[in-house]
Write a protein that holds these residues in place. Sequence first.
Motif, mmCIF file in Angstrom:
data_model
loop_
_atom_site.group_PDB
_atom_site.id
_atom_site.type_symbol
_atom_site.label_atom_id
_atom_site.label_comp_id
_atom_site.label_asym_id
_atom_site.label_seq_id
_atom_site.Cartn_x
_atom_site.Cartn_y
_atom_site.Cartn_z
ATOM 1 N N ALA A 1 29.107 34.874 42.769
ATOM 2 C CA ALA A 1 30.370 35.491 43.168
ATOM 3 C C ALA A 1 30.816 35.003 44.544
ATOM 4 O O ALA A 1 32.007 34.755 44.784
ATOM 5 C CB ALA A 1 30.240 37.012 43.156
ATOM 6 N N ALA A 2 29.862 34.865 45.463
ATOM 7 C CA ALA A 2 30.203 34.390 46.808
ATOM 8 C C ALA A 2 30.731 32.959 46.765
ATOM 9 O O ALA A 2 31.706 32.617 47.453
ATOM 10 C CB ALA A 2 28.980 34.483 47.714
ATOM 11 N N HIS A 3 30.083 32.114 45.959
ATOM 12 C CA HIS A 3 30.540 30.723 45.848
ATOM 13 C C HIS A 3 31.933 30.653 45.233
ATOM 14 O O HIS A 3 32.807 29.905 45.711
ATOM 15 C CB HIS A 3 29.550 29.924 45.004
ATOM 16 N N PHE A 4 32.162 31.436 44.183
ATOM 17 C CA PHE A 4 33.470 31.430 43.522
ATOM 18 C C PHE A 4 34.561 31.933 44.467
ATOM 19 O O PHE A 4 35.683 31.426 44.464
ATOM 20 C CB PHE A 4 33.427 32.280 42.254
ATOM 21 N N ALA A 5 34.220 32.950 45.264
ATOM 22 C CA ALA A 5 35.201 33.473 46.216
ATOM 23 C C ALA A 5 35.564 32.422 47.256
ATOM 24 O O ALA A 5 36.727 32.293 47.658
ATOM 25 C CB ALA A 5 34.661 34.730 46.897
ATOM 26 N N SER A 6 34.566 31.647 47.711
ATOM 27 C CA SER A 6 34.842 30.599 48.694
ATOM 28 C C SER A 6 35.699 29.484 48.113
ATOM 29 O O SER A 6 36.423 28.801 48.844
ATOM 30 C CB SER A 6 33.529 30.014 49.225
ATOM 31 N N ARG A 7 35.613 29.306 46.803
ATOM 32 C CA ARG A 7 36.413 28.289 46.121
ATOM 33 C C ARG A 7 37.781 28.808 45.696
ATOM 34 O O ARG A 7 38.606 28.056 45.179
ATOM 35 C CB ARG A 7 35.658 27.798 44.877
ATOM 36 N N GLY A 8 38.004 30.122 45.861
ATOM 37 C CA GLY A 8 39.274 30.710 45.428
ATOM 38 C C GLY A 8 39.366 30.897 43.930
ATOM 39 O O GLY A 8 40.467 30.953 43.378
ATOM 40 N N LEU A 9 38.191 30.994 43.265
ATOM 41 C CA LEU A 9 38.170 31.186 41.821
ATOM 42 C C LEU A 9 38.206 32.671 41.482
ATOM 43 O O LEU A 9 37.802 33.513 42.270
ATOM 44 C CB LEU A 9 36.917 30.535 41.217
ATOM 45 N N SER A 10 38.681 32.973 40.278
ATOM 46 C CA SER A 10 38.836 34.364 39.856
ATOM 47 C C SER A 10 37.480 35.045 39.714
ATOM 48 O O SER A 10 36.511 34.443 39.225
ATOM 49 C CB SER A 10 39.578 34.436 38.523
ATOM 50 N N PRO A 11 37.362 36.329 40.086
ATOM 51 C CA PRO A 11 36.113 37.080 39.866
ATOM 52 C C PRO A 11 35.734 37.186 38.398
ATOM 53 O O PRO A 11 34.557 37.412 38.079
ATOM 54 C CB PRO A 11 36.434 38.463 40.454
#
Length: 727
Positions: free
Chosen positions: A683-693
């Motif tokens: 989740a942290a990596h996806f958030a840093s990439r601007g990807l949807s939760p």
Amino acid sequence: MLGFIVRHLLRLIYRVELRGREHYDAAGPRTLILYNPGSIIDPLLLAAMLPDRITLLADRALEHKWWMRPVCALTDTQFFDFASPAATVSLVHALARNGRCMVFHSGSLGNDPRYTRILEAAGVIAEKASASLLPVRIDGAISSMFSYSRHKGRRRWFPRITVSVLEVQKFSPVEGLPPRERRRRMGERLYDIMTELEYRSGMDRRNIMQVLMDAVALSGRRFPIAEDQDRHVLTYGALLLKLSVLGRAFRRLFRGEKRVGFLLPTSLPGLVAFFGLHSAGFVPAMLNFTSGISAVLSCCSTVQLSFVLTSRRFLAMADLTAMEQALKDAGLRLVYLEDVAKNLTLSDKLFGALGAWMRSAPSTPGTDPAAVMFTSGTEGVPKAVFLSHVNITSNRYQALSMLTVGAGDKLFNCLPMFHAFGLGICTLLPVLAGVRVFLYPSPLHYRIVPRLFYESQSTIICGTDTFCAGYARYGRPYDFCHARLVIIGAEKMRESTRSVWLEKFGVDLFEGYGATETSPLIAVNTPAYRRAGSVGRMVPGLACRLHPVPGIDEENTGVLWVKGDNVMLGYMRSAAPGVLEPPVDEDLAAAFAEGATSDDGAGWYDTGDIVHVDDEGFIFIRGRAKRFAKIGGEMVSLAAVEEALREIWPEAVLGVVSIPDPRKGEQLALVIDTEDVTTSRIAAHFASRGLSPLWTPKRIVSVKQAPLLGSGKFDYRKAKELVLEKG
């Protein structure tokens, strides 16, 4: 003599015109005339305009109506009780004896059980008498003062009326079924003919602004078309004024552009801004602000946007400041509605008011793009879906030909406008059809939506199974007491959701099926015809084909392809920005090139869904041919999720599968041959990439050796079994 007088009076008052006389002459001696009922003067119009004296088979309930007297004078009228089985024999004899007959009842085409019984009786008549069916389309009478829906909106005194005789239809008998089932099947066939006739009679190929102007003329400027949670009411007159003034400002701000990014919620300002862009000749590109920063940036690049229309208040309330900055960093210019309102010039206001008073609309061809939606395919990047004015308006008429919706209803729309269902069905359909709409920005407020539905006295709501389950969990028993029609789409409807709605609210749910590429409706269950476990029957005006799937031998089962007025103009992909790819069936195109078929394959869209179609046309979804999951109604590409996960574990062998979820329909599960894998890290990596939760897998299964096929590819079937075994 009487017929001559009535015919000329109708031509004088309503400028009635008869078209398709050759089809009437080509009909056989035994012909059952079918028409699209819209007013009480329909039989008078047909009796006066058709060349021969016809026999009218009328509902006995109309025998003593005063307005039936001139009809009886022009026709050989016989009254029957259509619910009586004994009447069928008399009706068959009447058709065989008199040649050309027409069934008349007092009611509009819809889901009235009495109307379906009349259709069943008419079907028996046609079969027993070996009669042909002659469809007749009446245009304009439904807008007259004699319309069945005259109490639901403003009517016209002297609308132009056209009577169009269509091609003769042959009615093949239904064999091998019990009498009751045969009667129902024949009524169903006639219902299909009538809905197709209703669709064709209403279809409008102009742009949506021209259709909007007609709606204003019909309902009146004072009609309260839209309302929001703050109890602000927008009348048609106020809508015209605001969109015209905004359109003048947009024309100045976005000069030289074709498309403008649209980053606004479901709201009155969003509604006005959408039509304001159209009044200025721009195409709104509906950006999905929940899909993540990288997806939004990709969408903007794909359709070559330079400007994004948004609102400071909305960005702050939705916590989209990071996305706002990312758009600016990418070189896009953000235009805020608040600034546009402050900087309106005197010229904008004066010429905008004049345009609203004159009900002026651009002359944009109906085949031009009206909106750009975005979806994700198996390659994991957003694709732009171009929908034309005809796509959107045709889907409106397809829906209204199967579902009885009128100006007496109020549609509660909490679906986002960037979603095809939220825009096409829940926003544009009511506004263009003169149906009041209540706008709310989020379907996720499970405690608030039921309360507002009750307070607004709404009668119709559309949503996903996940949303409706949430409303049932937190709603009070009386919150949906006004509900007349609830339609579920985007994900499979669970029987538990339907049961709790019936038990708690006393409201039945109807499942439908659609896609962004079809504007979006493809099929829907209705109160008249529904089948448990199915997504309904195909809407009129939409053809379908089933492509066989290797390994699936079930009859009438395959990948669904569709073609019709509501199928998109085409895709625009990130790999080729600015290049529109129209839908096409390559197999048909190849066969056409070899002279093996007359269909060149153009216009056919692959839904990617494996379906079964039963003998009555009900569609059952068996699975998805493409690798994507629908979580809470949102499409998530499994391939894109895997690609993002490989950035964290580039050396690992991994695969993502979808498994059932009791609340959101589906959830993602990760199978990987690495330990110490946690959802928090993902989740942290996806958030840093601007990807949807939504991309974060909820289940993780670490294995010593990843399941592989003999070819070395990841074995997704085995991976799914592993996840389910782990519980």
